[in-house]
Design a protein around this motif. Structure first.
Motif, PDB file in Angstrom:
ATOM      1  N   GLY B  65      48.822  73.377  29.725  1.00 42.26           N
ATOM      2  CA  GLY B  65      48.872  72.136  30.196  1.00 42.26           C
ATOM      3  C   GLY B  65      47.956  71.193  29.544  1.00 42.26           C
ATOM      4  N   GLU B  66      47.992  70.106  29.388  1.00 39.21           N
ATOM      5  CA  GLU B  66      47.169  69.106  28.807  1.00 39.21           C
ATOM      6  C   GLU B  66      45.452  69.391  29.210  1.00 39.21           C
ATOM      7  OE1 GLU B  66      46.813  64.329  29.562  1.00 39.21           O
ATOM      8  OE2 GLU B  66      48.433  65.037  30.623  1.00 39.21           O
ATOM      9  N   TYR B  67      45.448  69.838  30.452  1.00 43.16           N
ATOM     10  CA  TYR B  67      44.055  69.709  30.988  1.00 43.16           C
ATOM     11  C   TYR B  67      43.404  71.118  30.614  1.00 43.16           C
ATOM     12  CZ  TYR B  67      45.397  65.797  33.769  1.00 43.16           C
ATOM     13  OH  TYR B  67      45.995  64.587  34.170  1.00 43.16           O
ATOM     14  N   PHE B  68      44.228  72.017  30.116  1.00 40.48           N
ATOM     15  CA  PHE B  68      43.614  73.374  29.653  1.00 40.48           C
ATOM     16  C   PHE B  68      43.768  73.751  28.178  1.00 40.48           C
ATOM     17  CE2 PHE B  68      45.233  72.914  34.224  1.00 40.48           C
ATOM     18  CZ  PHE B  68      43.968  72.909  34.625  1.00 40.48           C
ATOM     19  N   THR B  69      43.618  72.776  27.480  1.00 43.10           N
ATOM     20  CA  THR B  69      43.670  73.240  25.966  1.00 43.10           C
ATOM     21  C   THR B  69      42.315  73.662  25.621  1.00 43.10           C
ATOM     22  OG1 THR B  69      43.144  70.939  25.264  1.00 43.10           O
ATOM     23  CG2 THR B  69      45.668  71.473  25.335  1.00 43.10           C
ATOM     24  N   TYR B  70      42.223  74.197  24.371  1.00 43.97           N
ATOM     25  CA  TYR B  70      40.933  74.775  23.727  1.00 43.97           C
ATOM     26  C   TYR B  70      39.839  73.680  24.012  1.00 43.97           C
ATOM     27  CZ  TYR B  70      37.413  76.801  20.780  1.00 43.97           C
ATOM     28  OH  TYR B  70      36.229  77.359  20.364  1.00 43.97           O
ATOM     29  N   GLY B  71      40.263  72.409  23.376  1.00 42.30           N
ATOM     30  CA  GLY B  71      39.203  71.385  23.076  1.00 42.30           C
ATOM     31  C   GLY B  71      38.797  70.718  24.729  1.00 42.30           C
ATOM     32  N   ARG B  72      39.482  70.970  25.414  1.00 43.67           N
ATOM     33  CA  ARG B  72      38.996  70.435  26.756  1.00 43.67           C
ATOM     34  C   ARG B  72      38.238  71.444  27.557  1.00 43.67           C
ATOM     35  NH1 ARG B  72      42.776  65.994  29.499  1.00 43.67           N
ATOM     36  NH2 ARG B  72      43.586  65.005  27.734  1.00 43.67           N
ATOM     37  N   LEU B  73      38.783  72.776  27.424  1.00 42.93           N
ATOM     38  CA  LEU B  73      37.924  73.932  28.144  1.00 42.93           C
ATOM     39  C   LEU B  73      36.511  74.214  27.722  1.00 42.93           C
ATOM     40  CD1 LEU B  73      40.781  76.387  29.398  1.00 42.93           C
ATOM     41  CD2 LEU B  73      39.495  74.465  30.624  1.00 42.93           C
ATOM     42  N   ARG B  74      36.404  74.027  26.208  1.00 43.60           N
ATOM     43  CA  ARG B  74      35.179  74.800  25.699  1.00 43.60           C
ATOM     44  C   ARG B  74      34.010  74.073  26.191  1.00 43.60           C
ATOM     45  NH1 ARG B  74      31.729  73.776  20.969  1.00 43.60           N
ATOM     46  NH2 ARG B  74      31.073  75.825  20.151  1.00 43.60           N
ATOM     47  N   PRO B  75      33.767  72.785  26.443  1.00 44.46           N
ATOM     48  CA  PRO B  75      32.594  71.992  26.982  1.00 44.46           C
ATOM     49  C   PRO B  75      32.650  72.728  28.435  1.00 44.46           C
ATOM     50  CG  PRO B  75      34.223  70.631  26.715  1.00 44.46           C
ATOM     51  CD  PRO B  75      34.624  71.485  25.858  1.00 44.46           C
ATOM     52  N   LEU B  76      33.593  72.813  29.323  1.00 41.88           N
ATOM     53  CA  LEU B  76      33.493  73.366  30.324  1.00 41.88           C
ATOM     54  C   LEU B  76      32.823  75.106  30.589  1.00 41.88           C
ATOM     55  CD1 LEU B  76      34.340  73.031  33.352  1.00 41.88           C
ATOM     56  CD2 LEU B  76      36.399  74.144  33.147  1.00 41.88           C
ATOM     57  N   HIS B  77      33.258  75.701  29.394  1.00 41.36           N
ATOM     58  CA  HIS B  77      32.375  77.139  29.153  1.00 41.36           C
ATOM     59  C   HIS B  77      31.169  76.835  29.060  1.00 41.36           C
ATOM     60  CE1 HIS B  77      31.732  81.067  27.774  1.00 41.36           C
ATOM     61  NE2 HIS B  77      31.706  80.546  26.649  1.00 41.36           N
ATOM     62  N   THR B  78      30.885  76.065  28.227  1.00 40.18           N
ATOM     63  CA  THR B  78      29.203  76.151  27.754  1.00 40.18           C
ATOM     64  C   THR B  78      28.507  75.407  28.658  1.00 40.18           C
ATOM     65  OG1 THR B  78      29.603  74.135  26.558  1.00 40.18           O
ATOM     66  CG2 THR B  78      29.844  75.806  25.085  1.00 40.18           C
ATOM     67  N   ASN B  79      29.010  74.395  29.591  1.00 39.20           N
ATOM     68  CA  ASN B  79      28.262  73.849  30.627  1.00 39.20           C
ATOM     69  C   ASN B  79      28.156  74.746  31.808  1.00 39.20           C
ATOM     70  OD1 ASN B  79      27.309  70.869  30.491  1.00 39.20           O
ATOM     71  ND2 ASN B  79      29.153  71.156  29.180  1.00 39.20           N
ATOM     72  N   ALA B  80      29.354  75.702  32.058  1.00 33.10           N
ATOM     73  CA  ALA B  80      29.101  76.492  33.015  1.00 33.10           C
ATOM     74  C   ALA B  80      28.138  77.567  32.861  1.00 33.10           C
ATOM     75  CB  ALA B  80      30.443  77.126  33.451  1.00 33.10           C
ATOM     76  N   VAL B  81      27.999  78.102  31.619  1.00 33.01           N
ATOM     77  CA  VAL B  81      27.298  79.136  31.315  1.00 33.01           C
ATOM     78  C   VAL B  81      25.808  78.735  31.355  1.00 33.01           C
ATOM     79  CG1 VAL B  81      26.543  80.917  29.708  1.00 33.01           C
ATOM     80  CG2 VAL B  81      28.940  80.500  30.187  1.00 33.01           C
ATOM     81  N   VAL B  82      25.532  77.434  30.637  1.00 31.09           N
ATOM     82  CA  VAL B  82      24.095  77.155  30.480  1.00 31.09           C
ATOM     83  C   VAL B  82      23.891  76.605  31.799  1.00 31.09           C
ATOM     84  CG1 VAL B  82      22.605  75.282  29.350  1.00 31.09           C
ATOM     85  CG2 VAL B  82      24.495  76.673  27.936  1.00 31.09           C
ATOM     86  N   PHE B  83      24.422  75.737  32.353  1.00 31.51           N
ATOM     87  CA  PHE B  83      23.806  74.963  33.656  1.00 31.51           C
ATOM     88  C   PHE B  83      23.919  75.588  35.019  1.00 31.51           C
ATOM     89  CE2 PHE B  83      24.171  71.505  30.266  1.00 31.51           C
ATOM     90  CZ  PHE B  83      22.984  71.425  30.129  1.00 31.51           C
ATOM     91  N   ALA B  84      25.193  76.163  35.021  1.00 34.43           N
ATOM     92  CA  ALA B  84      25.564  76.989  36.302  1.00 34.43           C
ATOM     93  C   ALA B  84      25.110  78.117  36.269  1.00 34.43           C
ATOM     94  CB  ALA B  84      27.189  76.843  36.404  1.00 34.43           C
ATOM     95  N   PHE B  85      25.334  79.024  35.490  1.00 32.74           N
ATOM     96  CA  PHE B  85      25.034  80.591  35.440  1.00 32.74           C
ATOM     97  C   PHE B  85      23.564  80.701  35.084  1.00 32.74           C
ATOM     98  CE2 PHE B  85      24.643  84.551  32.929  1.00 32.74           C
ATOM     99  CZ  PHE B  85      24.487  85.287  33.869  1.00 32.74           C
ATOM    100  N   ALA B  86      23.037  80.329  33.919  1.00 38.76           N
ATOM    101  CA  ALA B  86      21.636  80.232  33.568  1.00 38.76           C
ATOM    102  C   ALA B  86      20.618  79.320  34.395  1.00 38.76           C
ATOM    103  CB  ALA B  86      21.413  79.975  32.201  1.00 38.76           C
ATOM    104  N   GLY B  87      21.369  78.305  34.714  1.00 37.22           N
ATOM    105  CA  GLY B  87      20.632  77.305  35.549  1.00 37.22           C
ATOM    106  C   GLY B  87      20.362  77.862  37.014  1.00 37.22           C
ATOM    107  N   ASN B  88      21.264  78.137  37.619  1.00 37.73           N
ATOM    108  CA  ASN B  88      21.116  78.696  39.045  1.00 37.73           C
ATOM    109  C   ASN B  88      20.230  79.955  38.851  1.00 37.73           C
ATOM    110  OD1 ASN B  88      22.321  77.223  41.092  1.00 37.73           O
ATOM    111  ND2 ASN B  88      24.282  77.373  40.140  1.00 37.73           N
TER     112      ASN B  88
END
Lengths: 62, 747
Positions: B65-88
């Motif tokens: 679906g529209e919300y889950f294409t590569y272009g929209r998910l990629r920043p979610l992945h990088t932000n999650a790993v950088v700020f959520a995983f490494a950040g916490n």
């Protein structure tokens, strides 16, 4: 306008001074670290190993 | 007991007969929260990464679906790993180790909790807004302005809490780990604020304060230093604290750690422009970036050696102690990534590596190897201490280690291979002097097997990380009911009393006191004085930033203007925002480098003057698809309609997601006028008339494009659909410099 003013204000010299201070401070810090007394650096390096003397819980609990 | 107290007070026994004892209660509840958050978000971030890997290997996976294409998910992945995983993970490390190094509880429990919940709130907001397409597009700074403001607030609370804890400390000297934390806290604040300066155009939309090459420069000054001060310095602090803990021996060389610290703080900040080699960034800036990057290699390896040598005489512990295994491999990856980084910053190497999956391999060596394994090592060390019981299964932890290591190796080997293949194929010429692989898709199809290997490696790593989650969960279940805070006794700091005394004495005695302090060396004076120390760090990072950035922003001839380059029409501006929303920038660059192979493939190389209306810049950093900087006029409108609806209809083996909704969703012109007005505020030469008539102008251009599409045999009635705006934008890309005259005042 703003750019013209800034360009002609001759600010380049500040960047150069900043750079010189930067390098000088850096060199000083490095020298200081190299010349640090051995006992002192050993004392510092042991810091994480000392958490303080653990107290049994029931000793302090009300 | 006496000896312990002596060591705590750091003074030889006897000299201080009036030693009093104070009781300190460390706040471990907050550390437990951060550890759990680290694991949960880590798994989420990795899972999204896995989905992305599958999407690249098998395009139908974009069909969620529209919300889950590569272009929209990629920043979610990088932000999650950088700020959520490494950040916490960083926060867990900071809260655990700082309290113990300072012999003080965190200043305020309320602030600690606010920090924790605020940060998790930001992550949730990111997880919602990014798939919805609210993004500033600048890498790792995608979150829109309201979230940025909250982030600033939470960070300030964290900083205040941290610095007030420093003030309350019972240990005069600041251990080097704390220096790394201080530098991180200060620098991240500066980076975050400067790079996120935008003018809002709506609740979740905005334009960057900087345009084109300036925007790119600031972005990569930020992007690179986010890597430095979020993924490197705090993790080095983590290393310098938890590695000696786990190995039960002090760090190999404290002097080396000081050198390591100051070199990193002084040098890292300059290295950002190595992300922009061969772009329209001025040559001098990119050369400065390269030189400082190469200089970084030595301190980084000094740090790695310091870490590994700390284990001298303890290597036998590695056999059955998973914590040390994780640390050793983590530090080795630190060494590898910090060797590779400087190498990739050398321009000739960069010409090959840039825009390819080599960069992806590089960041994952860092993220999975260094950040991931240091985090897992720390977590396995912390679990038994925080939950006051044995780790549920050491064997499972060892399994985690081995599967994770194999996962990383598969991942990075696959991406090296893919990256180098791409790089070589893009630049290959045949004997007649023409491109060997003129069809971009050939270079994509060639690396598909490697994309599958990455899926395998990523799955292994993800699976192994779930084992850590299981281990934590099972350990926590068998933990004692009462997890009250640990209580320790420490000597009341004598130096504090002395300070109180010193403030009451007369001038003479104050001078003597100062002399006494200076005898111990000014560096000791400094580190006993966190405020000054922090200011020094700030100065160190600011000099680098200012010397690089300010001339760029001030000196006009850094951006030679091009007379024929005109602002976007209202419709094109809307189309550009759709391009931003869909995250096309995560697969497409808009920056043709002045290399023969690129000019041959894409056309004239990109000039700095072409980007002066681009807020933000959309140069991109990775070419999963071809560069689009000279796309305008390459295809008829209808081709784009068909291609966006289903890329396979025009390029049979394409891996680009389909965007059928662009043909059905109505174009929203509600804020077009506002957008033009904000642009005018930023100095873009629109007239007031143009802003007032923005909607009419947009509709007129849309009608024209829709009519042409229909004439070419395409679907009718697209004039009020998103696709026309996107096509208007794409057809505009890179054509202005080909004009003789500036485009007329028509739009």
């Amino acid at each position: 306008m703003r750019k013209d003013i800034m360009e002609h204000a001759g600010l380049a010299i500040y960047a150069e001074i900043a750079l010189i201070i930067f390098v000088a401070v850096f060199v000083m810090i490095i020298l200081r670290a190299i010349l640090m007394r051995r006992e002192h650096s050993q004392f510092l390096s042991r810091m994480p190993l000392e958490d303080g003397l653990t107290v049994e819980q029931d000793e302090v609990s009300p | 007991m006496a000896t312990v107290l002596e060591e705590v007070s750091g003074r030889p026994g006897g000299s201080n007969p009036s030693t009093e004892i104070e009781t300190v209660r460390y706040d471990d509840a907050i550390v437990r929260l951060f550890v759990m958050a680290t694991l949960i978000w880590g798994l989420v971030g990795m899972l999204v990464g896995l989905v992305l890997a599958v999407q690249l290997a098998w395009w139908p996976a974009n069909g969620l679906g529209e919300y889950f294409t590569y272009g929209r998910l990629r920043p979610l992945h990088t932000n999650a790993v950088v700020f959520a995983f490494a950040g916490n993970a960083v926060f867990a490390a900071v809260y655990y180790s700082s309290q113990r190094l300072l012999k003080a509880r965190m200043f305020s429990d309320v602030m600690s909790k606010f920090h924790f919940w605020g940060w998790q709130g930001i992550i949730v907001a990111a997880a919602i807004t990014l798939p919805m397409g609210y993004t500033q597009t600048k890498e790792y700074a995608e979150l829109e302005w309201p979230i940025d403001i909250v982030t600033t607030l939470v960070w300030v609370v964290f900083a205040v809490n941290f610095f007030l804890t420093l003030r309350n400390r019972r240990e005069k000297h600041l251990y080097v780990a704390l220096w790394f934390y201080i530098a991180s806290i200060i620098t991240v604040a500066v980076l975050h604020i400067v790079n996120n300066l935008v003018i809002p155009t709506g609740l979740f939309t905005s334009f960057s304060m900087y345009a084109g090459v300036h925007d790119a420069m600031i972005q990569w000054w930020y992007g690179h230093n986010a890597v430095a001060f979020l993924l490197t310095t705090p993790f080095l602090g983590l290393m310098y604290y938890f590695l000696p803990k786990a190995a039960d021996r002090p760090v190999f060389s404290y002097r080396l750690s000081i050198l390591h610290f100051w070199s990193i703080v002084f040098i890292y900040i300059w290295a950002g422009p190595h992300h922009l080699h061969y772009t329209s960034l001025p040559e001098w800036a990119s050369t400065v970036g390269m030189v400082f990057s190469i200089m970084l290699w030595m301190p980084s390896w000094g740090g790695m050696i310091n870490g590994l040598f700390t284990l001298r005489g303890a290597w036998h512990k590695l056999r059955d102690e998973p914590v040390l295994k994780f640390f050793v491999v983590g530090i080795t990856f630190y060494g590898m990534a910090t060797f590779e980084g400087p190498m990739m910053s050398i321009k000739t190497v960069n010409a090959l590596s840039h825009y390819t999956d080599w960069t992806v391999a590089h960041v994952h060596a860092g993220a999975l190897g260094w950040n991931g394994f240091m985090t897992f090592g720390m977590i396995y060390w912390l679990i038994p201490r925080l939950w006051k019981t044995k780790l549920w299964s050491t064997r499972l932890a060892n399994t985690h280690f081995w599967l994770g290591t194999i996962g990383i190796l598969l991942y990075i080997i696959a991406m090296y291979s893919a990256g180098i293949t791409q790089g070589l194929m893009w630049r290959a010429f045949d004997e007649t002097g023409r491109l060997m692989y003129p069809d971009f898709m050939e270079t994509v199809v060639a690396i598909m097997p490697m994309y599958w290997v990455r899926v395998l490696g990523g799955s292994l790593y993800f699976f192994s990380a779930t084992l850590c989650g299981v281990n934590l969960f099972m350990t926590a279940r068998s933990a004692p009911k009462d997890l009250s805070d640990p209580v320790v006794q420490v000597a009341r700091p004598a130096w504090r009393d002395r300070q109180v005394m010193a403030s009451t004495v007369n001038y003479d005695e104050a001078l003597f006191g100062l002399q006494d302090k200076l005898k111990h060396g000014w560096h000791r004076l400094l580190e006993g004085w966190p405020a000054v120390f922090s200011v020094l760090v700030l100065v160190a990072i600011s000099v680098g930033s200012i010397v690089e950035i300010v001339p760029m922003l001030l000196v006009r001839n850094n951006v030679p203007t091009i007379a024929t380059v005109m602002p976007y029409s209202p419709l094109e501006l809307e189309g550009r925002d759709i391009y931003i929303k869909e995250g096309c920038v995560s697969c497409h660059t808009q920056m043709i480098r002045p290399l023969r192979s690129e000019i041959e493939r894409y056309g004239e190389y990109s000039k700095a003057g072409e980007g002066i209306y681009d807020r933000p810049h959309l140069w991109g950093s990775k070419r999963t698809g071809p560069d689009l900087a000279r796309l305008g006029g390459k295809y008829p409108h209808l081709w784009h309609v068909r291609h966006m609806e289903d890329p396979r209809s025009t390029s049979p083996s394409s891996i680009m997601p389909s965007y059928p909704w662009l043909l059905t969703k109505s174009l929203d012109l509600g804020s077009t006028q506002k957008k033009l007005e904000v642009m005018m505020m930023l100095g873009v030469p629109y007239t007031i008339d143009q802003a007032d008539q923005a909607i009419d102008l947009a509709q007129a251009q849309a009608l024209e494009i829709a009519r042409e599409i229909a004439e070419q045999g395409g679907p009718e009635g697209l004039e009020d659909k998103e696709i026309v705006a996107l096509i208007a934008y794409m057809q505009r890309l890179g054509i202005d410099i080909k004009r003789e005259q500036p485009r007329g005042a028509r739009r």
